[in-house]
Design a protein around this motif. Sequence first.
Motif, PDB file in Angstrom:
ATOM      1  N   ARG A 135       0.850  -1.190   0.000  1.00 37.99           N
ATOM      2  CA  ARG A 135       0.000   0.000   0.000  1.00 37.99           C
ATOM      3  C   ARG A 135       0.886   1.241   0.000  1.00 37.99           C
ATOM      4  NH1 ARG A 135      -2.865  -3.180   3.964  1.00 37.99           N
ATOM      5  NH2 ARG A 135      -1.564  -2.125   5.490  1.00 37.99           N
ATOM      6  N   HIS A 136       0.497   2.218  -0.805  1.00 36.49           N
ATOM      7  CA  HIS A 136       1.257   3.462  -0.848  1.00 36.49           C
ATOM      8  C   HIS A 136       1.041   4.221   0.455  1.00 36.49           C
ATOM      9  CE1 HIS A 136       2.979   7.206  -2.274  1.00 36.49           C
ATOM     10  NE2 HIS A 136       3.525   6.484  -3.242  1.00 36.49           N
ATOM     11  N   LEU A 137       2.117   4.766   1.006  1.00 40.04           N
ATOM     12  CA  LEU A 137       2.055   5.441   2.298  1.00 40.04           C
ATOM     13  C   LEU A 137       1.388   6.813   2.219  1.00 40.04           C
ATOM     14  CD1 LEU A 137       5.612   4.490   3.593  1.00 40.04           C
ATOM     15  CD2 LEU A 137       3.410   3.460   4.224  1.00 40.04           C
ATOM     16  N   ASP A 138       1.416   7.430   1.045  1.00 45.59           N
ATOM     17  CA  ASP A 138       0.787   8.742   0.843  1.00 45.59           C
ATOM     18  C   ASP A 138       0.037   8.672  -0.486  1.00 45.59           C
ATOM     19  OD1 ASP A 138       0.061  11.386   1.030  1.00 45.59           O
ATOM     20  OD2 ASP A 138       2.042  12.170   0.516  1.00 45.59           O
ATOM     21  N   PRO A 139      -1.131   8.027  -0.500  1.00 45.41           N
ATOM     22  CA  PRO A 139      -1.774   7.636  -1.758  1.00 45.41           C
ATOM     23  C   PRO A 139      -2.472   8.730  -2.556  1.00 45.41           C
ATOM     24  CG  PRO A 139      -3.133   6.975   0.090  1.00 45.41           C
ATOM     25  CD  PRO A 139      -1.859   7.534   0.671  1.00 45.41           C
ATOM     26  N   ALA A 140      -2.759   9.878  -1.997  1.00 47.54           N
ATOM     27  CA  ALA A 140      -3.594  10.867  -2.694  1.00 47.54           C
ATOM     28  C   ALA A 140      -3.022  11.271  -4.059  1.00 47.54           C
ATOM     29  CB  ALA A 140      -3.805  12.094  -1.812  1.00 47.54           C
ATOM     30  N   GLY A 141      -1.774  11.680  -4.105  1.00 46.80           N
ATOM     31  CA  GLY A 141      -1.160  12.106  -5.368  1.00 46.80           C
ATOM     32  C   GLY A 141      -1.062  10.985  -6.388  1.00 46.80           C
ATOM     33  N   PRO A 142      -0.512   9.829  -6.008  1.00 49.72           N
ATOM     34  CA  PRO A 142      -0.441   8.721  -6.964  1.00 49.72           C
ATOM     35  C   PRO A 142      -1.813   8.250  -7.452  1.00 49.72           C
ATOM     36  CG  PRO A 142       1.096   8.358  -5.177  1.00 49.72           C
ATOM     37  CD  PRO A 142       0.256   9.552  -4.795  1.00 49.72           C
ATOM     38  N   GLU A 143      -2.813   8.272  -6.577  1.00 51.41           N
ATOM     39  CA  GLU A 143      -4.149   7.853  -7.014  1.00 51.41           C
ATOM     40  C   GLU A 143      -4.739   8.838  -8.013  1.00 51.41           C
ATOM     41  OE1 GLU A 143      -6.435   7.048  -3.482  1.00 51.41           O
ATOM     42  OE2 GLU A 143      -5.271   5.214  -3.056  1.00 51.41           O
ATOM     43  N   ARG A 144      -4.492  10.137  -7.830  1.00 49.27           N
ATOM     44  CA  ARG A 144      -4.934  11.141  -8.822  1.00 49.27           C
ATOM     45  C   ARG A 144      -4.219  10.902 -10.152  1.00 49.27           C
ATOM     46  NH1 ARG A 144      -4.645  14.587  -4.531  1.00 49.27           N
ATOM     47  NH2 ARG A 144      -2.602  15.377  -5.172  1.00 49.27           N
ATOM     48  N   ALA A 145      -2.925  10.625 -10.085  1.00 49.64           N
ATOM     49  CA  ALA A 145      -2.158  10.366 -11.307  1.00 49.64           C
ATOM     50  C   ALA A 145      -2.671   9.116 -12.016  1.00 49.64           C
ATOM     51  CB  ALA A 145      -0.668  10.239 -10.986  1.00 49.64           C
ATOM     52  N   ALA A 146      -3.000   8.084 -11.244  1.00 48.73           N
ATOM     53  CA  ALA A 146      -3.533   6.853 -11.838  1.00 48.73           C
ATOM     54  C   ALA A 146      -4.871   7.110 -12.505  1.00 48.73           C
ATOM     55  CB  ALA A 146      -3.667   5.770 -10.766  1.00 48.73           C
ATOM     56  N   LYS A 147      -5.726   7.888 -11.863  1.00 47.88           N
ATOM     57  CA  LYS A 147      -7.028   8.201 -12.447  1.00 47.88           C
ATOM     58  C   LYS A 147      -6.847   8.950 -13.768  1.00 47.88           C
ATOM     59  CE  LYS A 147     -11.504  10.410 -11.650  1.00 47.88           C
ATOM     60  NZ  LYS A 147     -11.718  10.404 -13.062  1.00 47.88           N
ATOM     61  N   ALA A 148      -5.952   9.939 -13.783  1.00 49.98           N
ATOM     62  CA  ALA A 148      -5.714  10.709 -15.009  1.00 49.98           C
ATOM     63  C   ALA A 148      -5.192   9.799 -16.123  1.00 49.98           C
ATOM     64  CB  ALA A 148      -4.729  11.850 -14.739  1.00 49.98           C
ATOM     65  N   LEU A 149      -4.224   8.950 -15.799  1.00 49.41           N
ATOM     66  CA  LEU A 149      -3.675   8.023 -16.788  1.00 49.41           C
ATOM     67  C   LEU A 149      -4.765   7.079 -17.305  1.00 49.41           C
ATOM     68  CD1 LEU A 149      -1.493   6.446 -18.368  1.00 49.41           C
ATOM     69  CD2 LEU A 149      -0.936   5.295 -16.233  1.00 49.41           C
ATOM     70  N   LEU A 150      -5.528   6.502 -16.409  1.00 48.53           N
ATOM     71  CA  LEU A 150      -6.560   5.547 -16.811  1.00 48.53           C
ATOM     72  C   LEU A 150      -7.687   6.209 -17.600  1.00 48.53           C
ATOM     73  CD1 LEU A 150      -6.499   3.486 -13.539  1.00 48.53           C
ATOM     74  CD2 LEU A 150      -6.018   2.560 -15.838  1.00 48.53           C
ATOM     75  N   ASP A 151      -8.043   7.447 -17.260  1.00 49.47           N
ATOM     76  CA  ASP A 151      -9.057   8.166 -18.035  1.00 49.47           C
ATOM     77  C   ASP A 151      -8.597   8.380 -19.470  1.00 49.47           C
ATOM     78  OD1 ASP A 151     -10.742   8.299 -15.841  1.00 49.47           O
ATOM     79  OD2 ASP A 151     -10.345  10.438 -15.430  1.00 49.47           O
ATOM     80  N   ARG A 152      -7.370   8.841 -19.635  1.00 46.07           N
ATOM     81  CA  ARG A 152      -6.844   9.085 -20.990  1.00 46.07           C
ATOM     82  C   ARG A 152      -6.646   7.775 -21.756  1.00 46.07           C
ATOM     83  NH1 ARG A 152      -8.551  13.508 -20.725  1.00 46.07           N
ATOM     84  NH2 ARG A 152      -7.331  15.383 -20.400  1.00 46.07           N
ATOM     85  N   LEU A 153      -6.129   6.777 -21.072  1.00 44.31           N
ATOM     86  CA  LEU A 153      -5.933   5.474 -21.705  1.00 44.31           C
ATOM     87  C   LEU A 153      -7.272   4.913 -22.172  1.00 44.31           C
ATOM     88  CD1 LEU A 153      -3.516   3.372 -22.089  1.00 44.31           C
ATOM     89  CD2 LEU A 153      -4.569   2.173 -20.166  1.00 44.31           C
ATOM     90  N   GLY A 154      -8.295   5.061 -21.342  1.00 42.70           N
ATOM     91  CA  GLY A 154      -9.627   4.595 -21.705  1.00 42.70           C
ATOM     92  C   GLY A 154     -10.184   5.328 -22.907  1.00 42.70           C
ATOM     93  N   TRP A 155     -10.008   6.648 -22.936  1.00 42.39           N
ATOM     94  CA  TRP A 155     -10.515   7.428 -24.064  1.00 42.39           C
ATOM     95  C   TRP A 155      -9.840   6.987 -25.356  1.00 42.39           C
ATOM     96  CZ3 TRP A 155      -9.084  10.562 -28.040  1.00 42.39           C
ATOM     97  CH2 TRP A 155     -10.090  11.333 -28.628  1.00 42.39           C
TER      98      TRP A 155
END
Length: 188
Positions: free
Chosen positions: A152-172
């Motif tokens: 588990r990431h110790l400070d997940p907020a930033g990486p989770e936002r980055a993952a969402k952005a990557l996955l949104d663009r990848l999905g599009w």
Amino acid sequence: MLNVAIIIGSTREGRFGPVVARWFVEQAKASGNVSLDVIDLAEVDLPLALPPSVPPAPQLTELSRRLHAADAFVFVTPEYNRSFPASVKNLIDWHYAEWQAKPVGFVSYGSISGGQHAIQALRTVFAELHAVTIRETISFVHPWNAFDEDGRHLDPAGPERAAKALLDRLGWWGRVLKSARAEHPYGS
């Protein structure tokens, strides 16, 4: 449903890639509407010698099928010597049409650059293969200090936002290109 192949690029003994990959798989599952296929290059028998042309080697038939079935790719890669591992280049070079007209995302990790040199090198390779690389990336600087013993990431907020952005663009891009390939196969 978008078929996403997540490729773990490091084959080095004691590697950290599986920890980062498991974290990203959880992010992708949470995003929904994707089917995931995790390909760990440490478990793939990739020949080193390429033939004059690149049809799949007999031992790569199943791997080639999995890559062909993917609508999008995410490479989880470390940075080795300001680039990506030889295992990743070997995988890429054994295939050609499997990458064409499909989006490719990157999750990198490493020392002070967080693997960004690996991503930049991969962008030029995939441009040559007619793949679309996603601008949004995830990069972990010194990741071995950022995850707990359960991955588990110790400070997940930033990486989770980055993952969402990557996955949104990848999905599009994945949906658009999947539709385009179905309507008009690439290269025809």
